[in-house]
Write a protein that holds these residues in place. Structure first.
Motif, mmCIF file in Angstrom:
data_model
loop_
_atom_site.group_PDB
_atom_site.id
_atom_site.type_symbol
_atom_site.label_atom_id
_atom_site.label_comp_id
_atom_site.label_asym_id
_atom_site.label_seq_id
_atom_site.Cartn_x
_atom_site.Cartn_y
_atom_site.Cartn_z
ATOM 1 N N THR A 134 -7.584 3.244 11.401
ATOM 2 C CA THR A 134 -7.461 4.303 10.377
ATOM 3 C C THR A 134 -6.478 5.286 10.599
ATOM 4 O O THR A 134 -6.132 5.687 11.783
ATOM 5 C CB THR A 134 -8.860 4.398 10.076
ATOM 6 N N THR A 160 -9.134 7.515 3.236
ATOM 7 C CA THR A 160 -8.599 6.871 4.596
ATOM 8 C C THR A 160 -8.021 5.660 4.470
ATOM 9 O O THR A 160 -8.341 4.687 3.811
ATOM 10 C CB THR A 160 -9.947 6.934 5.453
ATOM 11 N N GLU A 162 -7.050 2.337 5.888
ATOM 12 C CA GLU A 162 -7.524 1.553 6.776
ATOM 13 C C GLU A 162 -6.285 0.405 6.855
ATOM 14 O O GLU A 162 -5.862 -0.235 6.164
ATOM 15 C CB GLU A 162 -8.637 0.739 6.297
#
Length: 833
Positions: A134, A160, A162
């Motif tokens: 991440t 975030t 990924e």
């Protein structure tokens, strides 16, 4: 439509499926013919031998409602015969991504992992990818996302990023490619031909012909319409077409794409404008009570972690500034609380709305530019629901069936207390404005004549209503007046409502707190040329971010002829039919979406004779406006694998966790079907909407054994309100009919031209029998299945060419992704009168 009409000439193979484009979209035939003249092959897949089929090289009959079985078999054929476009699929799709270890499909139950039987919905957690690592946004000064922390930008926690695990060898059993291969291995030629009612050898010929476009220098295009969409799994039908084109490398290339043939009633424009319950203009999601009750929650839920939709906060704040102007500030979340919030329950889609009328929940209804007493599924139920209203407002060209619903043969006016107001609307020829064609081309249409009698353009009707409502709120107050009195409404020229200031609002402009000068009708601020100029700090306003650039000439803001939308320069320097100066194609005048995928990883076109974009080693040559980041901070960006920038992965999805009814298309039978499901242990889609309504009155094949689909004829338009007033058209097509095979007619003792009764649990209609060889009986799982077709343009309203409402017969059930009803496959019985 990823491509456009003129681009059809570039195809090596054309497949018409779910459409009869020769009759219903005749202009498309010009460009199909150009492709044929250049040596292309044309395939038509349809239940009926249409005029499109007559002109095609290959005609393949298909039982209505079995498209996913057809596509699944084609996926299997392509993979088993190694005909997929390897470099394209590996680098530009998510084929190499590893799915969650819990991902599965139960063939016996016919469901994917995550299904909740009680709610008939999926939890899509197990459809996501395994995560390699991440990373977070860099919002520091000078960082790529510094704008997210700038003054005036609403506070939200950046998503975030990924990074999915990938297997570039495509051997891991959990990679998307292997899961697809496994899933569709059941869709062999024998099974698919049995499900669809096709000849096996003919099916293989179709598969081999279309799969040939998987060669890097070839392209195939799919032309579809309502025959694909109007099913309880219509969205998955469309997904299937996307998957097919990705497997063959046909997305983003000249002569390729997934191309919806939209109708004359500005279907593309209506979709853009957010006519669906869940969408606001520009395909942004409306706020919801349960998921995005605040602007912060909206930005956090809707903003993608990577790709171009990282800019969603810019789009939504700019939209709010256009809605509320000076009243929208960072301190009040730019008026976000004034926007309506979609509830989880009840359902306000078209089918759900009529159920709420039946329950007495909805008391008033604006019926604008539609005719649901004629066009909605189970239309007799709609008429009964409308009888519960206190008031109904109909804005239309003529007195439609909805405008006089109490006159229906099955209604008793004495039992109806609904007050109906009819607002005569101007015809398309009686007003200026913008219309969009199938290819996303915005075109200015000039007024030809003045509106007849008291008729007004729709925007004038809106203005009369709006100003009266605002005046009432200002004088009398009322519950929650802020959304009404704070709405920005300055679309006037010389004191009269005008579509040109609306065009400025849709295009977007720098917002500095001043309004348009309604005397000279010139914006005091700068019209924007690109949505890259939109900001999330309240300094820009834009009602439709995808349109930015279509009305950007600041030197002639009142003259549509001087705007891109009014341009009519036919030059085509590439010879590919791009015609870049003829009107404006959103986004940014890009004619072919995802055109980065038209070139390989080194930026070299798959077909050097059809160059859309090309990397020279130093810069990008763009014959079409590039659908990728070609330059960053003034420096050319070398080729990479980010060909689908609107997705956070920036690779296209063969498997998708974004669908409500499954990550891969799976065949289910229509809600009412003449046959059992041969592909899995579940008869119908587990996520069908509205099936629980008592009004649906589901039929069974033991009583109603005949499958039926509805379609249009060239001579009449929609519900016939306009065309049935034209004597010449009525002479050409005087009455509606049910088209049936010679075999069914013999079985039923019916002759061509005789009156017959078509009925099911929801209603019955009397129509003429049209007995032709254009329908043939299907052999499905060893049994004979009859299918018929019915037109739907006639009703009791008007003076000429009247008839029963055929749409009394379809069930009022819908697709779980977009709620579209199932008009194209349901059950009836037929008897001679």
């Amino acid at each position: 439509m990823t491509n456009h009409y003129c681009d059809m000439q570039n195809a090596d193979v054309i497949m018409t499926i779910g459409s009869n484009n020769v009759e219903n979209h005749p202009v498309s035939s010009k460009w199909v013919q150009k492709a044929l003249d250049r040596g292309a092959t044309w395939i038509v897949v349809d239940p009926r031998y249409t005029r499109s089929a007559e002109m095609a090289d290959i005609y393949c009959p298909i039982r209505s409602g079995t498209d996913i079985a057809f596509y699944g078999g084609l996926f299997n054929y392509i993979i088993e015969h190694d005909l997929w476009q390897h470099e394209y699929v590996l680098n530009y799709t998510n084929a190499s991504y590893l799915l969650d270890e819990q991902y599965s499909f139960d063939v016996n139950e016919g469901i994917f992992s995550g299904f909740n039987e009680e709610t008939a919905t999926y939890d899509n957690h197990s459809w996501h990818y395994q995560v390699e690592s991440t990373k977070t946004w860099d919002t520091s000064e000078g960082g790529a996302y510094a704008w997210a922390a700038a003054p005036g930008v609403p506070e939200f926690t950046p998503p975030t990023v990924e990074v999915p695990k990938r297997d570039m060898t495509l051997q891991d059993p959990m990679c998307v490619f292997q899961q697809m291969k496994k899933h569709y291995s059941r869709y062999d030629l024998d099974t698919v031909s049995s499900v669809c009612g096709m000849d096996k050898d003919l099916l293989e010929k179709v598969y081999a012909t279309y799969a040939s476009t998987g060669a890097p220098d070839k392209s195939g295009t799919i032309l579809y319409a309502l025959g694909q969409t109007q099913h309880t799994y219509g969205a998955q039908n469309c997904r299937s077409m996307g998957i097919l084109q990705l497997l063959l490398g046909n997305v983003g290339v000249a002569g390729g794409g997934v191309n919806a043939l939209r109708g004359e009633p500005n279907v593309q424009g209506a979709t853009d404008m957010g006519m669906l319950v869940a969408n606001q203009p520009g395909y942004l999601n409306w706020p919801t009570e349960y998921g995005t009750p605040s602007l912060r929650k909206w930005c956090e839920k809707e903003t993608y972690s990577d790709g171009y939709y990282t800019n969603k906060p810019k789009f939504v704040v700019s939209a709010l500034k256009e809605w509320f102007g000076d009243a929208a500030t960072v301190d009040n979340d730019y008026g976000y609380d004034w926007w309506p919030k979609v509830p989880k329950s009840p359902d306000y889609s078209i089918i759900g709305s009529f159920e709420l009328m039946s329950q007495g929940v909805i008391k008033g209804y604006f019926n604008w530019g539609m005719n649901p007493c004629h066009s909605a599924p189970n239309a007799s139920n709609v008429r009964k629901a409308m009888a519960n209203l206190d008031w109904l407002v109909v804005a239309d060209w003529v007195e439609t069936e909805s405008a006089c619903f109490w006159k229906a043969p099955d209604m008793n006016p004495a039992d109806i207390d609904t007050t109906v107001y009819f607002l005569p609307a101007a015809l398309i020829y009686e007003k200026p404005g913008i219309i969009l064609n199938s290819g996303r081309w915005l075109q200015w249409r000039y007024q030809a004549v003045e509106p007849w009698d008291e008729a007004k353009p729709d925007y004038e009707i809106c203005d009369v209503l709006w100003t009266a409502i605002v005046d009432l709120y200002k004088k009398e107050g009322g519950v929650a007046p802020e959304p009404i009195v704070n709405t920005k409404w300055d679309y006037y020229v010389d004191g009269k409502i005008d579509p040109r200031p609306v065009a400025w609002a849709l295009n977007g402009y720098v917002y500095d707190g001043t309004e348009c000068d309604t005397t000279s009708a010139a914006p005091k601020t700068e019209l924007l040329s690109s949505f890259a100029n939109l900001k999330a700090d309240g300094s820009t306003a834009c009602g439709m971010w995808i349109y930015t650039g279509f009305w950007a000439n600041n030197d002639a803001p009142l003259d549509p002829a001087e705007q891109a939308v009014g341009s009519r320069v036919a030059d085509d320097p590439t010879g590919l039919g791009l015609h870049p100066k003829w009107s404006f194609a959103w986004p940014l005048n890009r004619r072919i979406i995802y055109n980065r995928a038209s070139a390989d990883m080194q930026g070299k076109p798959w077909n050097p004779d059809r160059v859309l974009v090309e990397w020279t080693g130093e810069k990008w040559v763009q014959n079409d406006v590039g659908d990728f980041v070609a330059v960053s901070n003034g420096t050319p960006v070398p080729p990479n694998d980010k060909a689908f920038m609107m997705l956070w992965e920036q690779n296209a999805r063969l498997e998708s966790y974004g669908m409500g009814d499954g990550p891969l298309p799976e065949h289910y039978e229509p809600f009412e079907s003449p046959s059992d499901n041969q592909m899995n242990g579940r008869q119908n889609s587990p996520c069908v909407r509205f099936a629980e309504f008592e009004s649906v009155k589901r039929g069974d094949r033991s009583e109603f054994p005949i499958a039926v689909t509805t379609y249009s004829v060239t001579e009449h338009w929609q519900t016939g309100g306009q065309t049935r007033t034209c004597p010449a058209l009525n002479e050409a097509m005087p009455q509606q009919f049910v088209e049936m095979s010679l075999e069914l007619a013999e079985e039923k003792g019916i002759k061509n031209g005789e009156k017959v009764r078509v009925r099911n649990n929801r209603g019955e209609v009397e129509v003429m029998a049209l007995v032709t060889p254009r329908f043939k009986p299907f052999t499905v799982n060893g049994e004979t299945v009859h299918q018929v077709g019915m037109t739907h343009h006639f009703g009791w309203a008007g003076e000429y060419a009247t008839g029963d409402i055929v749409n009394d017969l379809p069930p009022n059930v819908g697709d779980p992704n977009c709620w579209v009803p199932e008009y194209k496959a349901f059950l009836v019985d037929i008897e001679k009168i």
